[in-house]
Design a protein around this motif. Structure first.
Motif, PDB file in Angstrom:
ATOM      1  N   THR A  14      49.957  36.831  36.973  1.00 17.43           N
ATOM      2  CA  THR A  14      48.667  36.170  37.458  1.00 17.43           C
ATOM      3  C   THR A  14      48.362  36.685  39.012  1.00 17.43           C
ATOM      4  OG1 THR A  14      49.731  34.283  38.188  1.00 17.43           O
ATOM      5  CG2 THR A  14      49.278  34.647  35.912  1.00 17.43           C
ATOM      6  N   ARG A  17      45.146  41.282  39.769  1.00 15.51           N
ATOM      7  CA  ARG A  17      43.719  41.098  39.187  1.00 15.51           C
ATOM      8  C   ARG A  17      43.874  42.027  37.798  1.00 15.51           C
ATOM      9  NH1 ARG A  17      37.988  42.283  41.299  1.00 15.51           N
ATOM     10  NH2 ARG A  17      36.908  41.230  39.510  1.00 15.51           N
ATOM     11  N   GLU A  20      44.975  40.846  34.728  1.00 16.83           N
ATOM     12  CA  GLU A  20      44.170  39.838  33.956  1.00 16.83           C
ATOM     13  C   GLU A  20      43.037  40.631  33.314  1.00 16.83           C
ATOM     14  OE1 GLU A  20      44.960  35.954  34.353  1.00 16.83           O
ATOM     15  OE2 GLU A  20      46.665  37.199  34.605  1.00 16.83           O
ATOM     16  N   ARG A  21      42.712  41.765  33.798  1.00 13.71           N
ATOM     17  CA  ARG A  21      41.605  42.156  33.110  1.00 13.71           C
ATOM     18  C   ARG A  21      41.748  42.936  32.216  1.00 13.71           C
ATOM     19  NH1 ARG A  21      37.011  43.201  36.566  1.00 13.71           N
ATOM     20  NH2 ARG A  21      36.116  43.899  34.582  1.00 13.71           N
TER      21      ARG A  21
END
Length: 241
Positions: A14, A17, A20-21
């Motif tokens: 997490t 980034r 997450e995308r």
């Protein structure tokens, strides 16, 4: 319709980034089925079971050797291969080790992979000017796969402090690697291999672009779709470089 199966190679976090995308971006494709494969549990031969392999940011990886071997398996088997940021760096390492025959390592990894030791030298080194959290211009070679996606010039988001220098790229270029995107100063930003098989690495992170799916991701998914159709038809052919 058979799904397009894409393996994401990396240690999901997490704190990254891009991790997450990626699922958000993939959610825009109805036919894409993502499979996260952590590097410690990775079986390199599994790459042949997927329609595309995406080596994602987040290095140093927990098991560099497995990542390198997975990249080799995808390259020699003709599986569409995309590497972004750390993935790009390790695609370069794999090519240098297994095609050029160099004993090289990633300077960021405190424990060099077994394939690099002993007597290895750093190929992926700390950049003189860090690109972490920066955007920058990428000049693209006309007629390349990168140009088909990006045009002649692109402005991209980076998040890296390590990379390949123009000087260190010279032996790789002599062995067939194409540096198809550079900074305005001529430093490598995109690499690819000529031929039908999709093999592309970007120092920048297309995952972080505001407009999604980014053109590089679109090109990769398109290549994986072709692989999925060929697989369903039983028409796979190994491509060894």
């Amino acid at each position: 319709m058979n799904p397009t199966r894409i393996a994401l190679i990396g240690d999901r976090s997490t704190a990254v980034r891009a991790h997450e995308r990626i699922p958000e971006i993939a959610g825009r494709y109805d036919d894409v089925d993502l499979h996260w494969l952590s590097t410690t549990d990775l079986a390199p031969a599994e790459a042949a079971a997927f329609d595309g392999v995406w080596v994602v940011p987040g290095s140093p990886y927990a098991d560099e050797d497995r990542v390198i071997e997975t990249i080799r398996t995808a390259r020699t088997g003709g599986t569409p291969l995309l590497g972004t940021c750390g993935g790009y760096q390790h695609m370069v390492l794999e090519f240098a080790r297994n095609v050029v025959g160099s004993r090289v390592r990633h300077a960021e990894n405190p424990v060099a992979g077994a394939a690099a030791a002993p007597g290895s030298t750093a190929l992926i080194t700390e950049l003189a000017c860090s690109l972490k959290g920066r955007s920058g211009q990428v000049d693209v070679v006309p007629g390349s796969r990168a140009a088909a996606a990006l045009g002649e010039r692109s402005f991209e988001r980076f998040h890296c402090s390590f990379g390949l220098t123009a000087a260190d790229a010279e032996p790789l270029v002599a062995a067939g690697l194409l540096v198809s995107g550079t900074s305005p100063e001529g430093e490598p930003r995109v690499v690819e291999l000529p031929g039908d098989a999709f093999w592309l690495g970007t120092a920048f992170q297309p995952e972080l672009a505001d407009a999604q799916p980014h053109a590089v991701i679109e090109a990769f998914v398109a290549a994986a779709r072709v692989r999925a159709v060929r697989r369903a038809a039983g028409a796979d052919v190994a491509v060894v470089r």
